[in-house]
Design a protein around this motif. Sequence first.
Motif, PDB file in Angstrom:
ATOM      1  N   ILE A 194      -4.857  -7.048  11.349  1.00 37.74           N
ATOM      2  CA  ILE A 194      -5.883  -6.226  10.706  1.00 37.74           C
ATOM      3  C   ILE A 194      -5.419  -5.775   9.316  1.00 37.74           C
ATOM      4  O   ILE A 194      -6.187  -5.822   8.348  1.00 37.74           O
ATOM      5  CB  ILE A 194      -6.261  -5.029  11.604  1.00 37.74           C
ATOM      6  CG1 ILE A 194      -6.946  -5.541  12.872  1.00 37.74           C
ATOM      7  CG2 ILE A 194      -7.168  -4.047  10.865  1.00 37.74           C
ATOM      8  CD1 ILE A 194      -7.127  -4.510  13.968  1.00 37.74           C
ATOM      9  N   ARG A 195      -4.156  -5.370   9.196  1.00 38.92           N
ATOM     10  CA  ARG A 195      -3.621  -4.985   7.879  1.00 38.92           C
ATOM     11  C   ARG A 195      -3.641  -6.178   6.928  1.00 38.92           C
ATOM     12  O   ARG A 195      -3.954  -6.022   5.745  1.00 38.92           O
ATOM     13  CB  ARG A 195      -2.202  -4.439   8.014  1.00 38.92           C
ATOM     14  CG  ARG A 195      -2.141  -2.991   8.423  1.00 38.92           C
ATOM     15  CD  ARG A 195      -0.734  -2.406   8.243  1.00 38.92           C
ATOM     16  NE  ARG A 195       0.289  -3.125   8.971  1.00 38.92           N
ATOM     17  CZ  ARG A 195       0.654  -2.870  10.226  1.00 38.92           C
ATOM     18  NH1 ARG A 195       0.082  -1.902  10.892  1.00 38.92           N
ATOM     19  NH2 ARG A 195       1.601  -3.571  10.802  1.00 38.92           N
ATOM     20  N   ILE A 237      -5.696  -8.685   6.915  1.00 44.82           N
ATOM     21  CA  ILE A 237      -7.093  -8.901   6.492  1.00 44.82           C
ATOM     22  C   ILE A 237      -7.469  -7.867   5.445  1.00 44.82           C
ATOM     23  O   ILE A 237      -8.007  -8.189   4.387  1.00 44.82           O
ATOM     24  CB  ILE A 237      -8.059  -8.825   7.691  1.00 44.82           C
ATOM     25  CG1 ILE A 237      -7.801  -9.984   8.657  1.00 44.82           C
ATOM     26  CG2 ILE A 237      -9.517  -8.835   7.222  1.00 44.82           C
ATOM     27  CD1 ILE A 237      -8.453  -9.820  10.028  1.00 44.82           C
ATOM     28  N   ASP A 238      -7.170  -6.600   5.735  1.00 42.82           N
ATOM     29  CA  ASP A 238      -7.561  -5.499   4.857  1.00 42.82           C
ATOM     30  C   ASP A 238      -6.889  -5.559   3.495  1.00 42.82           C
ATOM     31  O   ASP A 238      -7.500  -5.220   2.488  1.00 42.82           O
ATOM     32  CB  ASP A 238      -7.247  -4.164   5.540  1.00 42.82           C
ATOM     33  CG  ASP A 238      -7.772  -2.987   4.748  1.00 42.82           C
ATOM     34  OD1 ASP A 238      -8.965  -2.998   4.386  1.00 42.82           O
ATOM     35  OD2 ASP A 238      -6.986  -2.057   4.488  1.00 42.82           O
ATOM     36  N   SER A 239      -5.652  -6.011   3.434  1.00 42.69           N
ATOM     37  CA  SER A 239      -4.929  -6.006   2.164  1.00 42.69           C
ATOM     38  C   SER A 239      -4.996  -7.338   1.418  1.00 42.69           C
ATOM     39  O   SER A 239      -4.455  -7.457   0.325  1.00 42.69           O
ATOM     40  CB  SER A 239      -3.469  -5.627   2.404  1.00 42.69           C
ATOM     41  OG  SER A 239      -2.842  -6.611   3.209  1.00 42.69           O
ATOM     42  N   VAL A 263     -17.044  -2.744  -1.305  1.00 41.82           N
ATOM     43  CA  VAL A 263     -17.558  -3.487  -0.160  1.00 41.82           C
ATOM     44  C   VAL A 263     -18.977  -3.914  -0.493  1.00 41.82           C
ATOM     45  O   VAL A 263     -19.811  -3.087  -0.865  1.00 41.82           O
ATOM     46  CB  VAL A 263     -17.541  -2.613   1.113  1.00 41.82           C
ATOM     47  CG1 VAL A 263     -18.170  -3.354   2.270  1.00 41.82           C
ATOM     48  CG2 VAL A 263     -16.130  -2.183   1.439  1.00 41.82           C
ATOM     49  N   TYR A 286      -5.456   5.100   8.785  1.00 42.46           N
ATOM     50  CA  TYR A 286      -6.898   4.842   8.778  1.00 42.46           C
ATOM     51  C   TYR A 286      -7.564   5.692   7.699  1.00 42.46           C
ATOM     52  O   TYR A 286      -6.983   6.635   7.196  1.00 42.46           O
ATOM     53  CB  TYR A 286      -7.505   5.201  10.141  1.00 42.46           C
ATOM     54  CG  TYR A 286      -6.717   4.664  11.301  1.00 42.46           C
ATOM     55  CD1 TYR A 286      -6.789   3.320  11.661  1.00 42.46           C
ATOM     56  CD2 TYR A 286      -5.859   5.490  12.025  1.00 42.46           C
ATOM     57  CE1 TYR A 286      -6.047   2.830  12.712  1.00 42.46           C
ATOM     58  CE2 TYR A 286      -5.123   5.003  13.086  1.00 42.46           C
ATOM     59  CZ  TYR A 286      -5.212   3.676  13.423  1.00 42.46           C
ATOM     60  OH  TYR A 286      -4.484   3.184  14.465  1.00 42.46           O
ATOM     61  N   PRO A 311     -10.062 -11.667   1.942  1.00 37.22           N
ATOM     62  CA  PRO A 311     -10.157 -11.197   3.322  1.00 37.22           C
ATOM     63  C   PRO A 311     -10.928 -12.137   4.245  1.00 37.22           C
ATOM     64  O   PRO A 311     -10.620 -12.217   5.435  1.00 37.22           O
ATOM     65  CB  PRO A 311     -10.844  -9.834   3.206  1.00 37.22           C
ATOM     66  CG  PRO A 311     -11.395  -9.765   1.835  1.00 37.22           C
ATOM     67  CD  PRO A 311     -10.651 -10.746   1.000  1.00 37.22           C
ATOM     68  N   GLN A 333       0.834  -1.177   0.000  1.00 41.09           N
ATOM     69  CA  GLN A 333       0.000   0.000   0.000  1.00 41.09           C
ATOM     70  C   GLN A 333       0.882   1.245   0.000  1.00 41.09           C
ATOM     71  O   GLN A 333       1.885   1.305   0.701  1.00 41.09           O
ATOM     72  CB  GLN A 333      -0.857   0.004   1.257  1.00 41.09           C
ATOM     73  CG  GLN A 333      -2.269   0.345   0.984  1.00 41.09           C
ATOM     74  CD  GLN A 333      -3.098   0.265   2.250  1.00 41.09           C
ATOM     75  OE1 GLN A 333      -2.635  -0.142   3.300  1.00 41.09           O
ATOM     76  NE2 GLN A 333      -4.339   0.652   2.139  1.00 41.09           N
TER      77      GLN A 333
END
Length: 137
Positions: free
Chosen positions: A102-103, A105-107, A66, A19, A111, A4
């Motif tokens: 968390i990163r 999962i997000d990237s 999403v 965030y 997911p 990212q």
Amino acid sequence: MRPQAARTCEICEKAQSRYKCPSCLAPYCSLSCFKKHKETPCAKPSSNEEKPAAAPLKEVPVERPVHVEEASQVVQKTQLEALASSSEVCEALKDESLQKLIRDIDSSSDPLLELDKAMGVEAFRVFTDKVLSHISS
């Protein structure tokens, strides 16, 4: 996975953002910057709308759309504000291993698979319990 790009906080314009505002997707770096940002109403950017000349918004790329099957599962603004103001949740988020989970999962390109893996980690389960208790209040 692609790395990212680092973004600067749109509020303080000093720190690297970690965030995104759930409403307008503006990058911010901390709870204090989030609270300062929320002093002014914001909304999701629309590509068809003209941006106001007085305060143009920077575009923040969204990596994937999403999809929500049930509208009742969408976290409301008041619930997000409760999370942002929870010292218990903020304290838990200081844990670097939790941040990494968390990163990841997000990237992730998958997911849901990453979320299933994370649920096998005690610290993540405790964190999700804290989050759920604050949004269901």
